[in-house]
Design a protein around this motif. Structure first.
Motif, mmCIF file in Angstrom:
data_model
loop_
_atom_site.group_PDB
_atom_site.id
_atom_site.type_symbol
_atom_site.label_atom_id
_atom_site.label_comp_id
_atom_site.label_asym_id
_atom_site.label_seq_id
_atom_site.Cartn_x
_atom_site.Cartn_y
_atom_site.Cartn_z
ATOM 1 N N SER A 500 89.383 91.754 51.994
ATOM 2 C CA SER A 500 88.364 90.923 52.458
ATOM 3 C C SER A 500 86.998 90.898 51.553
ATOM 4 C CB SER A 500 88.094 91.162 53.854
ATOM 5 O OG SER A 500 87.144 92.451 53.719
ATOM 6 N N LEU A 501 87.138 91.830 50.531
ATOM 7 C CA LEU A 501 85.907 91.819 49.822
ATOM 8 C C LEU A 501 85.787 90.572 48.820
ATOM 9 C CD1 LEU A 501 85.866 95.451 48.285
ATOM 10 C CD2 LEU A 501 84.703 94.478 50.347
ATOM 11 N N ASN A 502 86.956 90.271 48.334
ATOM 12 C CA ASN A 502 86.732 88.527 47.673
ATOM 13 C C ASN A 502 87.791 87.628 48.336
ATOM 14 O OD1 ASN A 502 84.811 89.260 45.452
ATOM 15 N ND2 ASN A 502 86.401 90.858 45.054
ATOM 16 N N ASP A 503 87.844 87.767 49.367
ATOM 17 C CA ASP A 503 88.715 86.664 50.186
ATOM 18 C C ASP A 503 88.097 86.459 51.696
ATOM 19 O OD1 ASP A 503 90.436 84.833 51.405
ATOM 20 O OD2 ASP A 503 92.575 86.223 50.878
ATOM 21 N N ALA A 504 87.488 85.519 51.922
ATOM 22 C CA ALA A 504 86.950 85.479 53.296
ATOM 23 C C ALA A 504 87.898 85.314 54.325
ATOM 24 C CB ALA A 504 85.801 84.512 53.317
ATOM 25 N N LYS A 505 88.958 84.645 53.995
ATOM 26 C CA LYS A 505 90.082 84.505 54.921
ATOM 27 C C LYS A 505 91.107 85.588 54.697
ATOM 28 C CE LYS A 505 89.216 79.360 54.573
ATOM 29 N NZ LYS A 505 90.016 77.900 54.314
ATOM 30 N N ALA A 506 90.959 86.660 54.331
ATOM 31 C CA ALA A 506 92.076 87.590 54.337
ATOM 32 C C ALA A 506 92.390 87.988 55.801
ATOM 33 C CB ALA A 506 91.522 89.014 53.818
ATOM 34 N N GLU A 507 93.562 88.355 56.064
ATOM 35 C CA GLU A 507 93.939 88.726 57.392
ATOM 36 C C GLU A 507 93.342 89.863 57.822
ATOM 37 O OE1 GLU A 507 98.268 90.290 59.434
ATOM 38 O OE2 GLU A 507 98.197 89.742 57.290
ATOM 39 N N SER A 508 93.008 89.700 59.106
ATOM 40 C CA SER A 508 92.584 91.205 59.794
ATOM 41 C C SER A 508 93.551 92.016 59.887
ATOM 42 C CB SER A 508 91.754 90.811 60.941
ATOM 43 O OG SER A 508 90.864 90.063 60.891
ATOM 44 N N LEU A 509 93.517 93.522 59.226
ATOM 45 C CA LEU A 509 94.536 94.431 59.223
ATOM 46 C C LEU A 509 94.489 95.348 60.522
ATOM 47 C CD1 LEU A 509 94.683 95.132 55.316
ATOM 48 C CD2 LEU A 509 96.150 93.679 56.720
ATOM 49 N N HIS A 510 93.453 95.288 61.129
ATOM 50 C CA HIS A 510 93.092 96.054 62.415
ATOM 51 C C HIS A 510 93.745 95.615 63.640
ATOM 52 C CE1 HIS A 510 90.849 100.016 63.386
ATOM 53 N NE2 HIS A 510 91.345 99.611 64.503
ATOM 54 N N LYS A 511 94.761 95.613 63.981
ATOM 55 C CA LYS A 511 95.209 94.715 65.103
ATOM 56 C C LYS A 511 94.931 95.353 66.183
ATOM 57 C CE LYS A 511 97.382 92.272 62.007
ATOM 58 N NZ LYS A 511 96.867 90.636 61.850
ATOM 59 N N ILE A 512 95.072 96.747 66.660
ATOM 60 C CA ILE A 512 94.747 97.405 68.041
ATOM 61 C C ILE A 512 93.712 98.445 67.784
ATOM 62 C CG2 ILE A 512 96.416 98.918 69.726
ATOM 63 C CD1 ILE A 512 98.885 97.676 68.722
ATOM 64 N N GLN A 513 92.926 98.548 69.109
ATOM 65 C CA GLN A 513 92.259 99.542 68.863
ATOM 66 C C GLN A 513 91.810 99.836 70.203
ATOM 67 O OE1 GLN A 513 90.716 101.338 66.513
ATOM 68 N NE2 GLN A 513 89.986 102.653 68.090
ATOM 69 N N TYR A 514 91.863 101.221 70.762
ATOM 70 C CA TYR A 514 91.074 101.519 72.010
ATOM 71 C C TYR A 514 89.656 101.963 71.870
ATOM 72 C CZ TYR A 514 90.694 106.557 71.406
ATOM 73 O OH TYR A 514 90.414 107.843 70.653
ATOM 74 N N TYR A 515 89.062 102.050 73.043
ATOM 75 C CA TYR A 515 87.704 102.636 73.323
ATOM 76 C C TYR A 515 87.783 103.413 74.753
ATOM 77 C CZ TYR A 515 86.823 98.917 69.967
ATOM 78 O OH TYR A 515 86.631 98.478 68.713
ATOM 79 N N TYR A 516 87.065 104.606 74.569
ATOM 80 C CA TYR A 516 86.796 105.494 75.726
ATOM 81 C C TYR A 516 85.752 106.195 75.653
ATOM 82 C CZ TYR A 516 87.107 108.301 79.772
ATOM 83 O OH TYR A 516 87.190 108.844 81.089
ATOM 84 N N ILE A 517 84.535 106.064 76.563
ATOM 85 C CA ILE A 517 83.451 106.777 76.289
ATOM 86 C C ILE A 517 82.921 107.259 78.007
ATOM 87 C CG2 ILE A 517 80.946 107.168 75.959
ATOM 88 C CD1 ILE A 517 82.660 106.994 73.432
ATOM 89 N N PHE A 518 83.365 108.522 78.384
ATOM 90 C CA PHE A 518 82.917 109.072 79.818
ATOM 91 C C PHE A 518 83.325 107.988 80.819
ATOM 92 C CE2 PHE A 518 80.461 111.716 76.958
ATOM 93 C CZ PHE A 518 81.023 113.028 76.974
ATOM 94 N N GLY A 519 84.426 107.530 80.767
ATOM 95 C CA GLY A 519 85.067 106.614 81.842
ATOM 96 C C GLY A 519 85.100 105.107 81.316
ATOM 97 N N ASN A 520 84.072 104.621 80.825
ATOM 98 C CA ASN A 520 84.060 103.125 80.227
ATOM 99 C C ASN A 520 85.218 103.132 79.183
ATOM 100 O OD1 ASN A 520 81.778 102.500 81.626
ATOM 101 N ND2 ASN A 520 80.417 103.064 80.209
ATOM 102 N N ARG A 521 85.983 102.091 79.176
ATOM 103 C CA ARG A 521 87.181 102.227 78.297
ATOM 104 C C ARG A 521 87.518 100.572 78.258
ATOM 105 N NH1 ARG A 521 88.084 103.560 83.705
ATOM 106 N NH2 ARG A 521 89.746 102.896 84.784
ATOM 107 N N ALA A 522 88.235 100.397 77.180
ATOM 108 C CA ALA A 522 88.757 99.125 76.706
ATOM 109 C C ALA A 522 90.098 99.192 75.916
ATOM 110 C CB ALA A 522 87.474 98.303 76.133
ATOM 111 N N ILE A 523 90.626 98.080 75.559
ATOM 112 C CA ILE A 523 91.655 97.948 74.582
ATOM 113 C C ILE A 523 91.713 96.696 73.928
ATOM 114 C CG2 ILE A 523 93.272 97.312 76.490
ATOM 115 C CD1 ILE A 523 94.137 99.546 73.313
#
Length: 639
Positions: A500-523
């Motif tokens: 993405s450094l030199n391609d604004a339209k480069a594919e987003s490679l990060h497809k999945i991400q979880y989040y969790y902080i002391f009960g608050n959570r997301a996917i």
């Protein structure tokens, strides 16, 4: 093998397999000689022998210097580099000549963010779902706060590839039990790949009297501001290294305590903002939204979420409230501008020494969203979790001590919640809220004169803090090692942003991400996000009885929401009822990710404040008030 056969009776075919395995093991032991790496010749005499000296490790030809800058407790809408009303000319210049990443995410709180950043892996996978503090860690693989050796840091990787490595400022992932001058030191920065460290090991410290460490010993500060101290040290590290080994690349991890509480800064910085926030937080949000649209860091049709019901409308506040609240924000703004100026000193030094063009600089403006920890009325010296004191009483105390805001006497200075919402514009919620973009979305700047052609470009690829390590390795031309110091390494989970450094339209490679902080959570998955909020410590303490919480932890009562971030980037349209199948799909994915990344067992603030974790039995029989006092003493939750 004779003794083996005489003492054990093994039936075929297991007998043949076991004998074969033993022979292979014996062969391996025989081959694993202590001088196996020696490529010379050892004879009986020197004349019959040939010396061998391994070549010193060198970085790849042309490898750049690397500077990582990580700020603390700064929301998406604070700095002028991303449309905020707080002047950050250093960040502005880096962004205008580099790239602004608008869809970059942290974990929503400091220690997990730092653990993920340093290792390129999810915080739970590296054992920092909570903190490395005693009160906020637990004896489970995802929670003990001890980063394992098979999950090496960026400093370890770069040092083994010919870099010198330095860290200054906040570290935050050394276990409390090991943070004394007796060590052990393998989880101090110097034990995790840094040649030198100068800063503090905890999460919060006094800016004028910091809990200061150099390398492996605590030292006495000299009364100067921590920002000045770490900047001087960073420059001296680079200066000495380049004098001893000209041209050898270095890695600098620059992580100030700013702008975490206590907000402390010289009055020349805070007074520069006098009167500039008198219009209040509602007007601030509107102005920032307009600025962000002009910069192109948010969609042109973006709309602000409704003001949080906890926060009063500015124009309806009393004159006393406006006076005190505006001063809190003036101090915070001065603190952030001063921090930007100190970082500017490092940048200027690199320019003056002709190292700037071959240095890649990453600036993460915040390790989470703006802090909710200043309460509704702000704090100067109040305990974050003090009970039995009304907001009105705290407000009057703040009014009476308004001159202490920002000074060395203000040992826990933090602004009111209304400013947290304002500086998080255009998102809702704030720090700790792992379920919300307001807790997890922070500005990212990448500046690399030799490697970026699109100066001032905007990048919207979804990314996470664990992506910075693999991106750095790609830029430096270094492959993630299979072994570090003989220990086989776990996979790197982050996805490189290199294309993405030199391609604004480069594919987003990060497809999945979880989040969790002391009960608050997301996917998150491919633009969709499911999220559930959970009671925070401040809500719990307001509803707690004298001897216990109103109810036990119950994650099943949490309400899940669903958002399509591709169309609704700041989570204004909950689609849970419209797409129940998608919600269930994502909830199942969260469970899979939680298992894979050591998030279970789910631990929340009720477990923390009730001393249900890391409890040696000393708390037996104590009531809630006693437990909270123990949990919030200096060196625990606050720090």
């Amino acid at each position: 093998m004779k003794n083996f056969k005489n003492n054990f009776t093994i039936k075929s075919p297991q007998k043949g397999l076991l004998i074969t395995a033993l022979l292979v093991a014996q062969l391996g032991i025989a081959q694993n000689q202590p001088n196996a790496d020696f490529k010379g010749t050892v004879g009986k005499t020197l004349a019959e022998s040939k010396e061998y000296w391994p070549e010193p490790v060198k970085a790849p030809a042309g490898a750049p210097n690397v500077v990582w800058i990580l700020l603390d407790d700064v929301g998406f809408g604070a700095s002028s580099a991303f449309g905020g009303l707080i002047e950050t000319p250093t960040f502005d210049a880096l962004a205008n000549n580099g790239l602004r990443y608008t869809n970059f995410h942290t974990t929503a709180i400091c220690a997990p963010t730092r653990a993920a950043l340093l290792t390129g892996r999810n915080s739970g996978r590296v054992h920092v779902s909570g903190f490395s503090h005693t009160i906020l860690s637990a004896g489970f693989p995802g929670w003990d706060g001890r980063i394992p050796s098979d999950k090496g840091t960026i400093a370890e990787i770069l040092r083994e590839n010919g870099y010198n490595t330095f860290a200054v400022g906040k570290y935050g992932v050394t276990p409390d039990e090991e943070a004394t001058d007796a060590g052990p030191f393998d989880r101090w920065p110097t034990g995790k790949g840094f040649d030198h460290f100068y800063g503090f090991l905890g999460s919060q410290t006094d800016q004028y009297n910091p809990d200061l460490v150099e390398d492996q010993v605590h030292i006495k500060p000299d009364g100067r501001h921590l920002n000045e101290l770490i900047t001087d040290k960073a420059i001296s590290y680079i200066q000495k290294q380049q004098k001893a080994a000209p041209g050898k690349p270095f890695f600098l991890y620059y992580a100030p305590g700013a702008a975490h509480a206590p907000h402390q800064v010289a009055t020349k910085w805070s007074d520069a903002y006098k009167g500039k926030f008198d219009e209040g937080w509602d007007v601030y949000r509107e102005k920032v939204l307009a600025n962000q649209k002009k910069l192109g860091v948010i969609p042109a049709n973006a709309v602000l979420p409704e003001r949080n019901p906890l926060i009063g409308e500015w124009k309806k506040l009393s004159p006393d409230q406006k006076k005190v609240y505006a001063r809190f924000m003036e101090v915070y703004a001065g603190f952030l501008t001063y921090t930007d100026a100190e970082i500017g000193r490092v940048v200027n030094y690199l320019k003056e020494t002709n190292q700037f063009d071959n240095t890649v600089i990453f600036v993460a403006i915040g390790d989470n969203g703006a802090s909710k920890e200043g309460s509704l009325v702000g704090t100067i010296n109040q305990n974050l979790f003090a009970q039995g004191v009304s907001d009105e009483k705290n407000l009057q105390d703040n009014l009476a001590n308004i001159g202490e805001i920002g000074t060395p006497q203000g040992l826990n200075t933090n602004y009111p919640l209304g400013w947290a919402q304002a500086t998080n514009a255009p998102f809702k919620n704030w720090k700790q809220d792992a379920q919300s973009e307001g807790g997890t979305r922070n500005p990212l700047i990448i500046h690399y004169p030799k490697g970026i052609k699109d100066k001032g470009g905007i990048r919207n690829q979804y990314s996470h803090v664990n992506d910075i390590l693999p991106t750095t390795l790609d830029i430096a031309g270094i492959k993630a090692p299979e072994y570090i110091k003989g220990i086989k390494q776990d996979i790197i989970q982050g996805s490189s942003l290199y294309t993405s450094l030199n391609d604004a339209k480069a594919e987003s490679l990060h497809k999945i991400q979880y989040y969790y902080i002391f009960g608050n959570r997301a996917i998150y998955k491919d633009g969709w996000k499911a999220a559930a909020a959970h009671p925070d410590p401040f809500t719990l303490l307001k509803t707690a009885g004298k001897n216990g919480f109103p109810q036990a932890s119950n994650f099943d009562n949490d309400v899940w929401e669903l958002y399509n971030l591709n169309e609704d980037f700041n989570e204004r349209n909950n689609l849970a009822k419209k797409y129940p199948e998608k919600l269930e799909e994502l909830k199942k994915l969260f469970d899979e990710q939680a298992k894979e990344n050591n998030v279970y067992p789910l631990i929340d603030w009720q477990d923390v404040l009730g001393r249900k974790i890391h409890n040696t039995g000393a708390d037996k029989g104590k009531n809630l008030q006693e437990l909270i006092k123990e949990a919030t003493k200096p060196g625990s939750v606050q720090e």
